[in-house]
Scaffold this motif. Sequence first.
Motif, PDB file in Angstrom:
ATOM      1  N   LEU A  46       0.820  -1.207   0.000  1.00  0.00           N
ATOM      2  CA  LEU A  46       0.000   0.000   0.000  1.00  0.00           C
ATOM      3  C   LEU A  46       0.856   1.260   0.000  1.00  0.00           C
ATOM      4  CD1 LEU A  46      -2.796  -0.850   2.620  1.00  0.00           C
ATOM      5  CD2 LEU A  46      -2.724  -1.378   0.170  1.00  0.00           C
ATOM      6  N   MET A  47       2.107   1.137   0.460  1.00  0.00           N
ATOM      7  CA  MET A  47       2.995   2.286   0.587  1.00  0.00           C
ATOM      8  C   MET A  47       4.066   2.316  -0.495  1.00  0.00           C
ATOM      9  SD  MET A  47       1.741   3.876   3.193  1.00  0.00           S
ATOM     10  CE  MET A  47       3.058   5.031   3.556  1.00  0.00           C
ATOM     11  N   ASN A  48       3.834   1.638  -1.590  1.00  0.00           N
ATOM     12  CA  ASN A  48       4.828   1.608  -2.665  1.00  0.00           C
ATOM     13  C   ASN A  48       5.347   3.019  -2.949  1.00  0.00           C
ATOM     14  OD1 ASN A  48       6.172   1.391  -5.235  1.00  0.00           O
ATOM     15  ND2 ASN A  48       4.994  -0.465  -5.645  1.00  0.00           N
ATOM     16  N   PRO A  49       6.671   3.232  -2.852  1.00  0.00           N
ATOM     17  CA  PRO A  49       7.197   4.591  -3.062  1.00  0.00           C
ATOM     18  C   PRO A  49       7.059   5.087  -4.492  1.00  0.00           C
ATOM     19  CG  PRO A  49       8.996   3.016  -2.817  1.00  0.00           C
ATOM     20  CD  PRO A  49       7.733   2.282  -2.474  1.00  0.00           C
ATOM     21  N   ASN A  50       6.861   4.172  -5.435  1.00  0.00           N
ATOM     22  CA  ASN A  50       6.569   4.569  -6.809  1.00  0.00           C
ATOM     23  C   ASN A  50       5.077   4.867  -6.889  1.00  0.00           C
ATOM     24  OD1 ASN A  50       5.722   4.392  -9.596  1.00  0.00           O
ATOM     25  ND2 ASN A  50       7.711   3.491 -10.073  1.00  0.00           N
ATOM     26  N   LEU A  51       4.727   6.134  -6.926  1.00  0.00           N
ATOM     27  CA  LEU A  51       3.319   6.528  -6.800  1.00  0.00           C
ATOM     28  C   LEU A  51       2.456   6.026  -7.941  1.00  0.00           C
ATOM     29  CD1 LEU A  51       3.617  10.159  -5.383  1.00  0.00           C
ATOM     30  CD2 LEU A  51       3.424   7.977  -4.164  1.00  0.00           C
ATOM     31  N   SER A  52       3.024   5.913  -9.137  1.00  0.00           N
ATOM     32  CA  SER A  52       2.263   5.397 -10.266  1.00  0.00           C
ATOM     33  C   SER A  52       1.934   3.922 -10.067  1.00  0.00           C
ATOM     34  CB  SER A  52       3.053   5.586 -11.561  1.00  0.00           C
ATOM     35  OG  SER A  52       2.370   5.014 -12.653  1.00  0.00           O
ATOM     36  N   LYS A  53       2.946   3.146  -9.655  1.00  0.00           N
ATOM     37  CA  LYS A  53       2.713   1.725  -9.396  1.00  0.00           C
ATOM     38  C   LYS A  53       1.766   1.544  -8.210  1.00  0.00           C
ATOM     39  CE  LYS A  53       7.056  -0.088 -11.271  1.00  0.00           C
ATOM     40  NZ  LYS A  53       8.329  -0.809 -10.968  1.00  0.00           N
ATOM     41  N   ARG A  54       1.920   2.394  -7.205  1.00  0.00           N
ATOM     42  CA  ARG A  54       1.034   2.312  -6.036  1.00  0.00           C
ATOM     43  C   ARG A  54      -0.416   2.476  -6.455  1.00  0.00           C
ATOM     44  NH1 ARG A  54       1.443   6.731  -1.276  1.00  0.00           N
ATOM     45  NH2 ARG A  54       3.527   5.811  -1.020  1.00  0.00           N
ATOM     46  N   GLU A  55      -0.692   3.479  -7.255  1.00  0.00           N
ATOM     47  CA  GLU A  55      -2.077   3.732  -7.673  1.00  0.00           C
ATOM     48  C   GLU A  55      -2.615   2.583  -8.508  1.00  0.00           C
ATOM     49  OE1 GLU A  55      -5.766   5.308  -8.014  1.00  0.00           O
ATOM     50  OE2 GLU A  55      -4.154   5.898  -6.644  1.00  0.00           O
ATOM     51  N   LEU A  77      -3.447  -0.171  -6.093  1.00  0.00           N
ATOM     52  CA  LEU A  77      -4.617   0.166  -5.278  1.00  0.00           C
ATOM     53  C   LEU A  77      -5.902  -0.011  -6.087  1.00  0.00           C
ATOM     54  CD1 LEU A  77      -3.411   3.342  -3.331  1.00  0.00           C
ATOM     55  CD2 LEU A  77      -3.732   1.034  -2.437  1.00  0.00           C
ATOM     56  N   GLU A  78      -5.876   0.392  -7.340  1.00  0.00           N
ATOM     57  CA  GLU A  78      -7.059   0.218  -8.190  1.00  0.00           C
ATOM     58  C   GLU A  78      -7.350  -1.264  -8.418  1.00  0.00           C
ATOM     59  OE1 GLU A  78      -6.313   2.485 -11.705  1.00  0.00           O
ATOM     60  OE2 GLU A  78      -6.537   4.424 -10.680  1.00  0.00           O
ATOM     61  N   GLN A  79      -6.305  -2.068  -8.572  1.00  0.00           N
ATOM     62  CA  GLN A  79      -6.496  -3.518  -8.725  1.00  0.00           C
ATOM     63  C   GLN A  79      -7.097  -4.104  -7.448  1.00  0.00           C
ATOM     64  OE1 GLN A  79      -3.076  -6.399  -8.647  1.00  0.00           O
ATOM     65  NE2 GLN A  79      -3.682  -6.761 -10.782  1.00  0.00           N
ATOM     66  N   LEU A  80      -6.603  -3.658  -6.286  1.00  0.00           N
ATOM     67  CA  LEU A  80      -7.144  -4.142  -5.021  1.00  0.00           C
ATOM     68  C   LEU A  80      -8.608  -3.749  -4.871  1.00  0.00           C
ATOM     69  CD1 LEU A  80      -6.819  -5.514  -2.308  1.00  0.00           C
ATOM     70  CD2 LEU A  80      -5.702  -3.438  -1.435  1.00  0.00           C
ATOM     71  N   ASP A  92      -8.211   4.151   4.711  1.00  0.00           N
ATOM     72  CA  ASP A  92      -9.570   4.685   4.762  1.00  0.00           C
ATOM     73  C   ASP A  92     -10.220   4.633   3.380  1.00  0.00           C
ATOM     74  OD1 ASP A  92     -11.654   5.829   6.350  1.00  0.00           O
ATOM     75  OD2 ASP A  92     -11.256   7.760   5.411  1.00  0.00           O
ATOM     76  N   ARG A  93      -9.451   4.924   2.351  1.00  0.00           N
ATOM     77  CA  ARG A  93      -9.960   4.815   0.981  1.00  0.00           C
ATOM     78  C   ARG A  93     -10.435   3.392   0.694  1.00  0.00           C
ATOM     79  NH1 ARG A  93      -6.159   5.598  -4.466  1.00  0.00           N
ATOM     80  NH2 ARG A  93      -7.315   4.115  -5.794  1.00  0.00           N
ATOM     81  N   LEU A  94      -9.611   2.412   1.036  1.00  0.00           N
ATOM     82  CA  LEU A  94      -9.957   1.011   0.771  1.00  0.00           C
ATOM     83  C   LEU A  94     -11.091   0.542   1.677  1.00  0.00           C
ATOM     84  CD1 LEU A  94      -6.310  -0.348   0.439  1.00  0.00           C
ATOM     85  CD2 LEU A  94      -7.944   0.029  -1.435  1.00  0.00           C
ATOM     86  N   ARG A  95     -11.092   1.019   2.908  1.00  0.00           N
ATOM     87  CA  ARG A  95     -12.162   0.662   3.850  1.00  0.00           C
ATOM     88  C   ARG A  95     -13.505   1.158   3.320  1.00  0.00           C
ATOM     89  NH1 ARG A  95     -15.259   3.093   7.353  1.00  0.00           N
ATOM     90  NH2 ARG A  95     -14.347   5.117   6.837  1.00  0.00           N
ATOM     91  N   GLY A 136     -12.279   3.554  12.797  1.00  0.00           N
ATOM     92  CA  GLY A 136     -13.490   2.810  13.150  1.00  0.00           C
ATOM     93  C   GLY A 136     -13.443   1.380  12.645  1.00  0.00           C
ATOM     94  N   THR A 137     -14.419   0.594  13.036  1.00  0.00           N
ATOM     95  CA  THR A 137     -14.444  -0.833  12.712  1.00  0.00           C
ATOM     96  C   THR A 137     -15.308  -1.165  11.500  1.00  0.00           C
ATOM     97  OG1 THR A 137     -16.277  -1.172  14.268  1.00  0.00           O
ATOM     98  CG2 THR A 137     -14.039  -1.482  15.117  1.00  0.00           C
ATOM     99  N   GLU A 138     -16.017  -0.189  10.950  1.00  0.00           N
ATOM    100  CA  GLU A 138     -16.850  -0.472   9.784  1.00  0.00           C
ATOM    101  C   GLU A 138     -15.957  -0.701   8.565  1.00  0.00           C
ATOM    102  OE1 GLU A 138     -20.844   1.206   7.502  1.00  0.00           O
ATOM    103  OE2 GLU A 138     -19.511   2.622   8.508  1.00  0.00           O
ATOM    104  N   GLY A 139     -16.014  -1.912   8.022  1.00  0.00           N
ATOM    105  CA  GLY A 139     -15.233  -2.219   6.841  1.00  0.00           C
ATOM    106  C   GLY A 139     -13.755  -2.415   7.086  1.00  0.00           C
ATOM    107  N   LEU A 140     -13.332  -2.508   8.345  1.00  0.00           N
ATOM    108  CA  LEU A 140     -11.905  -2.636   8.661  1.00  0.00           C
ATOM    109  C   LEU A 140     -11.698  -3.590   9.830  1.00  0.00           C
ATOM    110  CD1 LEU A 140      -8.933  -1.676   8.281  1.00  0.00           C
ATOM    111  CD2 LEU A 140      -9.447   0.157   9.920  1.00  0.00           C
TER     112      LEU A 140
END
Length: 291
Positions: free
Chosen positions: A75-84, A87-90, A138-141, A175-179
């Motif tokens: 989730l913290m991939n330092p390459n921001l393009s690869k990170r995004e 994240l979209e795949q996830l 939070d975005r993924l949650r 919070g615990t909703e979705g996480l």
Amino acid sequence: MNELGFMSYVYMGWSAEAMAEDARSKGMRYVQLDPKQAVQVMDDQPLSPVRAEKIRSIFEQRGIRIVGLSGYTNLMNPNLSKRETKLEQLERMIDLCSVYGTRYIATETGSLHPTNAWRDYEGNRTPEAWEQLLQITDRLRNRAVKNDAVLLAEGFVLNVLASTDQAAEMLQRLGTEGLAFIMDPFNYLTQEDLTRQQEAMTKMFDQIGANCPIAHAKDALYGTEGFTTPRVGAGQADWHVYAELLSRRMPEVPLILEHAKPEEVDDCLAIIRHSFEHVEASRGVKHAGDA
């Protein structure tokens, strides 16, 4: 004892049918499945709902339930393009949870290390990294909530989420909703913790146990290669301590085997079952003494 299952990685290269049949023959009832893993079912369409339905059917017909999905990515991939991109795949995998028959999808939090998501990096321990991780989580949650799913964050002692203290703070903030989390004490054990495992693991169960719908089965090792988490029995963790805490505090939670090869599964399961038998025998002696 807790019902047993396996990570689909254990049977890398096997068909869904073959891994389900072998696992069932060994007494396992659950699988934590990587949707991207090749299992000889429409492998050219890894995130297809049709493929998800077919794979779910293959496992269910053989008595194996998909307890959760493995969406592991840094989730913290330092390459921001690869990170995004990841994240979209996830997020696409989160959308498929219900088709696979589960609410749960797991990921590690990862590292800012420039080349290895499992290595230590001083940037992982900065307030900035922590706040960034909270925003991503939070975005993924939120995506999970929209799908009636739950994101399971899996910490690791060398990653940004490195302790159950932090995990508890994450729940307090988001919070615990979705996480929720994976109960995997092996990932969180420090070298110092190895000298006081009862205390260390008990604290982990105190802090996040109520928010862990899945538990993992492996080991922890500090050796010449630094910190690793090998298969059950190949490390320094006290499985009797873990089995006692699981049986007393989380008996209904599936226990999922990982980091083993197919030829190692029998030995790993024997160690796990022996640990639970030891717990039961110890209780029997205690009860006899009370009488």
